[in-house]
Design a protein around this motif. Structure first.
Motif, PDB file in Angstrom:
ATOM      1  N   LYS A  29       0.811  -1.222   0.000  1.00 53.08           N
ATOM      2  CA  LYS A  29       0.000   0.000   0.000  1.00 53.08           C
ATOM      3  C   LYS A  29       0.843   1.272   0.000  1.00 53.08           C
ATOM      4  N   HIS A  30       1.924   1.292   0.769  1.00 56.20           N
ATOM      5  CA  HIS A  30       2.670   2.529   0.992  1.00 56.20           C
ATOM      6  C   HIS A  30       4.106   2.495   0.466  1.00 56.20           C
ATOM      7  N   GLY A  31       4.488   1.394  -0.163  1.00 56.74           N
ATOM      8  CA  GLY A  31       5.875   1.238  -0.597  1.00 56.74           C
ATOM      9  C   GLY A  31       6.220   2.049  -1.830  1.00 56.74           C
ATOM     10  N   ILE A  32       7.499   2.185  -2.043  1.00 61.66           N
ATOM     11  CA  ILE A  32       8.059   2.867  -3.208  1.00 61.66           C
ATOM     12  C   ILE A  32       8.275   1.814  -4.285  1.00 61.66           C
ATOM     13  N   GLU A  33       7.731   2.046  -5.471  1.00 57.75           N
ATOM     14  CA  GLU A  33       7.819   1.078  -6.558  1.00 57.75           C
ATOM     15  C   GLU A  33       9.068   1.315  -7.390  1.00 57.75           C
ATOM     16  N   THR A  34       9.738   0.225  -7.748  1.00 54.36           N
ATOM     17  CA  THR A  34      10.923   0.303  -8.601  1.00 54.36           C
ATOM     18  C   THR A  34      11.132  -1.039  -9.291  1.00 54.36           C
ATOM     19  N   GLU A  35      12.057  -1.057 -10.232  1.00 58.04           N
ATOM     20  CA  GLU A  35      12.412  -2.317 -10.890  1.00 58.04           C
ATOM     21  C   GLU A  35      13.589  -2.944 -10.163  1.00 58.04           C
ATOM     22  N   ALA A  36      13.629  -4.267 -10.211  1.00 57.96           N
ATOM     23  CA  ALA A  36      14.703  -5.022  -9.565  1.00 57.96           C
ATOM     24  C   ALA A  36      15.093  -6.182 -10.463  1.00 57.96           C
ATOM     25  N   ARG A  55      14.205 -28.986   0.222  1.00 60.63           N
ATOM     26  CA  ARG A  55      14.931 -27.962  -0.530  1.00 60.63           C
ATOM     27  C   ARG A  55      14.339 -26.593  -0.210  1.00 60.63           C
ATOM     28  N   THR A  56      15.194 -25.648   0.159  1.00 63.72           N
ATOM     29  CA  THR A  56      14.780 -24.287   0.461  1.00 63.72           C
ATOM     30  C   THR A  56      15.549 -23.328  -0.435  1.00 63.72           C
ATOM     31  N   GLU A  57      14.819 -22.422  -1.085  1.00 64.86           N
ATOM     32  CA  GLU A  57      15.456 -21.415  -1.937  1.00 64.86           C
ATOM     33  C   GLU A  57      15.241 -20.035  -1.334  1.00 64.86           C
ATOM     34  N   THR A  58      16.309 -19.236  -1.286  1.00 70.02           N
ATOM     35  CA  THR A  58      16.231 -17.851  -0.847  1.00 70.02           C
ATOM     36  C   THR A  58      16.578 -16.989  -2.042  1.00 70.02           C
ATOM     37  N   CYS A  59      15.633 -16.133  -2.434  1.00 69.75           N
ATOM     38  CA  CYS A  59      15.775 -15.319  -3.637  1.00 69.75           C
ATOM     39  C   CYS A  59      16.209 -13.899  -3.248  1.00 69.75           C
ATOM     40  N   TYR A  60      17.343 -13.465  -3.781  1.00 68.39           N
ATOM     41  CA  TYR A  60      17.862 -12.118  -3.535  1.00 68.39           C
ATOM     42  C   TYR A  60      17.623 -11.253  -4.771  1.00 68.39           C
ATOM     43  N   VAL A  61      17.222 -10.010  -4.518  1.00 74.06           N
ATOM     44  CA  VAL A  61      17.058  -9.055  -5.611  1.00 74.06           C
ATOM     45  C   VAL A  61      17.979  -7.868  -5.381  1.00 74.06           C
ATOM     46  N   SER A  62      18.333  -7.231  -6.477  1.00 72.48           N
ATOM     47  CA  SER A  62      19.159  -6.034  -6.436  1.00 72.48           C
ATOM     48  C   SER A  62      18.352  -4.919  -7.085  1.00 72.48           C
ATOM     49  N   TYR A  63      18.323  -3.765  -6.426  1.00 70.75           N
ATOM     50  CA  TYR A  63      17.591  -2.619  -6.958  1.00 70.75           C
ATOM     51  C   TYR A  63      18.247  -1.323  -6.511  1.00 70.75           C
ATOM     52  N   VAL A  64      17.900  -0.243  -7.178  1.00 72.83           N
ATOM     53  CA  VAL A  64      18.401   1.083  -6.816  1.00 72.83           C
ATOM     54  C   VAL A  64      17.289   1.785  -6.050  1.00 72.83           C
ATOM     55  N   ASN A  65      17.608   2.210  -4.823  1.00 73.90           N
ATOM     56  CA  ASN A  65      16.591   2.848  -3.987  1.00 73.90           C
ATOM     57  C   ASN A  65      16.408   4.321  -4.375  1.00 73.90           C
TER      58      ASN A  65
END
Length: 106
Positions: A29-36, A55-65
């Motif tokens: 609702k209140h977040g800042i939208e960006t591409e990652a 099996r457990t997967e942890t997904c990391y994303v990189s984005y510019v704030n």
């Protein structure tokens, strides 16, 4: 005694699930939208007592704030089929940049 431990464990799980739901909705609702971009996916496998592989997967994303800084964070709601390099639309809160929420797969 076991009954109380079980109930306590269930209550802790329920509190964690409610907290995750509330935070996720706040970000949506209140977040800042960006591409990652999915920067990496860590896979952990373990054997249980029946020799079944978990099996457990942890997904990391990189984005510019918003401040122009590159942030790498764990995606709080990953979807199946994501691969390293996948482009996404996310939302994040300035005070909780380490918990971005997936909005759309691009």
């Amino acid at each position: 005694m076991f009954k109380y431990i079980f109930i306590g464990f269930f209550v802790l799980i329920a509190i964690g699930a409610v907290w995750a739901y509330v935070v996720s909705n706040k970000v949506k609702k209140h977040g800042i939208e960006t591409e990652a971009v999915v920067s990496r996916i860590d896979v952990q496998e373990s054997l249980d007592s029946d020799n079944c592989v978990s099996r457990t997967e942890t997904c990391y994303v990189s984005y510019v704030n918003q401040n122009g800084e590159t942030v790498e964070a764990v995606l709080s709601n990953p979807k199946k089929g994501l691969k390293q390099g996948s482009r996404l639309k996310i939302k994040y809160l300035l005070e909780k940049q380490e918990y971005p929420v997936l909005i759309e797969i691009l």
